[in-house]
Design a protein around this motif. Structure first.
Motif, short mmCIF file in Angstrom:
data_model
loop_
_atom_site.label_atom_id
_atom_site.label_comp_id
_atom_site.label_asym_id
_atom_site.label_seq_id
_atom_site.Cartn_x
_atom_site.Cartn_y
_atom_site.Cartn_z
N GLU A 143 -35.55 119.95 44.85
CA GLU A 143 -35.01 119.07 45.89
C GLU A 143 -33.81 119.70 46.59
N LYS A 144 -32.94 120.38 45.84
CA LYS A 144 -31.76 121.01 46.44
C LYS A 144 -32.18 122.12 47.39
N ASP A 145 -33.18 122.89 47.01
CA ASP A 145 -33.65 123.97 47.88
C ASP A 145 -34.24 123.38 49.17
N LEU A 146 -35.04 122.34 49.03
CA LEU A 146 -35.62 121.69 50.20
C LEU A 146 -34.54 121.10 51.11
N GLN A 147 -33.53 120.52 50.51
CA GLN A 147 -32.41 119.95 51.28
C GLN A 147 -31.67 121.07 52.02
N ALA A 148 -31.44 122.19 51.37
CA ALA A 148 -30.77 123.33 51.99
C ALA A 148 -31.60 123.86 53.15
N ILE A 149 -32.92 123.96 52.96
CA ILE A 149 -33.81 124.43 54.03
C ILE A 149 -33.77 123.46 55.21
N ARG A 150 -33.81 122.15 54.91
CA ARG A 150 -33.74 121.12 55.94
C ARG A 150 -32.44 121.26 56.75
N GLU A 151 -31.33 121.47 56.05
CA GLU A 151 -30.04 121.63 56.73
C GLU A 151 -30.01 122.89 57.57
N MET A 152 -30.59 123.97 57.08
CA MET A 152 -30.65 125.21 57.85
C MET A 152 -31.48 125.01 59.13
N ILE A 153 -32.60 124.31 58.97
CA ILE A 153 -33.45 124.04 60.15
C ILE A 153 -32.71 123.15 61.13
N GLN A 154 -32.02 122.13 60.67
CA GLN A 154 -31.27 121.23 61.55
C GLN A 154 -30.15 121.99 62.26
N ASP A 155 -29.43 122.85 61.53
CA ASP A 155 -28.37 123.66 62.15
C ASP A 155 -28.97 124.57 63.22
N SER A 156 -30.10 125.17 62.91
CA SER A 156 -30.76 126.05 63.86
C SER A 156 -31.19 125.27 65.10
N GLU A 157 -31.75 124.08 64.89
CA GLU A 157 -32.16 123.25 66.02
C GLU A 157 -30.97 122.85 66.88
N GLN A 158 -29.86 122.51 66.23
CA GLN A 158 -28.65 122.13 66.98
C GLN A 158 -28.13 123.30 67.79
N ARG A 159 -28.10 124.49 67.20
CA ARG A 159 -27.64 125.67 67.93
C ARG A 159 -28.56 125.97 69.12
N MET A 160 -29.84 125.89 68.89
CA MET A 160 -30.80 126.15 69.97
C MET A 160 -30.67 125.09 71.07
N SER A 161 -30.50 123.84 70.67
CA SER A 161 -30.34 122.76 71.63
C SER A 161 -29.08 122.97 72.47
N ALA A 162 -28.00 123.38 71.81
CA ALA A 162 -26.75 123.63 72.52
C ALA A 162 -26.91 124.80 73.49
N LYS A 163 -27.61 125.86 73.06
CA LYS A 163 -27.83 127.01 73.94
C LYS A 163 -28.70 126.62 75.13
N ILE A 164 -29.74 125.85 74.88
CA ILE A 164 -30.63 125.40 75.97
C ILE A 164 -29.86 124.51 76.94
N GLU A 165 -29.05 123.62 76.42
CA GLU A 165 -28.26 122.73 77.28
C GLU A 165 -27.27 123.52 78.12
N ALA A 166 -26.60 124.49 77.50
CA ALA A 166 -25.65 125.32 78.24
C ALA A 166 -26.36 126.13 79.31
N SER A 167 -27.51 126.67 78.96
CA SER A 167 -28.28 127.46 79.91
C SER A 167 -28.77 126.59 81.07
N ALA A 168 -29.26 125.40 80.75
CA ALA A 168 -29.72 124.48 81.79
C ALA A 168 -28.57 124.05 82.69
N SER A 169 -27.43 123.81 82.08
CA SER A 169 -26.25 123.41 82.86
C SER A 169 -25.83 124.53 83.81
N GLN A 170 -25.82 125.76 83.32
CA GLN A 170 -25.45 126.90 84.17
C GLN A 170 -26.49 127.10 85.27
N THR A 171 -27.76 126.94 84.93
CA THR A 171 -28.82 127.08 85.94
C THR A 171 -28.66 126.03 87.03
#
Length: 101
Positions: A4-32
């Motif tokens: 369960e701890k490993d799955l939770q860690a993977i979930r958090e890594m995926i969520q962090d990655s999604e948040q970073r990608m979302s922030a990059k996409i939003e910044a890119s869209a805003s600049q565009t």
């Protein structure tokens, strides 16, 4: 196997990655969007400014050639005076013609 701890860690890594990608996409869209708006502004200025300048020049020419209101009023008064003189002379001529007839 993953616990369960490993799955939770993977979930958090995926969520962090999604948040970073979302922030990059939003910044890119805003600049565009900012770039597109700036480009539209430049195009509008290039298109409309010469037309507004021509309108302004035409308006200036019209104002320079326009007869002043005082001159127009003066001419109206003179025209009314001349009409009165013509009317008076016409009446005198008509009276003289009646005498001669």
């Amino acid at each position: 196997m993953l616990d369960e701890k490993d799955l939770q860690a993977i979930r958090e890594m995926i969520q962090d990655s999604e948040q970073r990608m979302s922030a990059k996409i939003e910044a890119s869209a805003s600049q565009t969007l900012k770039d597109a708006l700036q480009g539209a502004s430049v195009l509008m200025e290039a298109y409309f400014e010469p037309k507004f300048n021509l309108l302004f020049e035409n308006q200036q020419t019209m104002l320079e050639t326009l007869t002043p209101k005082s001159k127009t009023e003066e001419l109206e008064e003179e025209l009314n005076f001349l009409k009165a003189v013509v009317r008076s002379q016409s009446q005198r001529i008509e009276a003289l013609e009646k005498r001669l007839a």
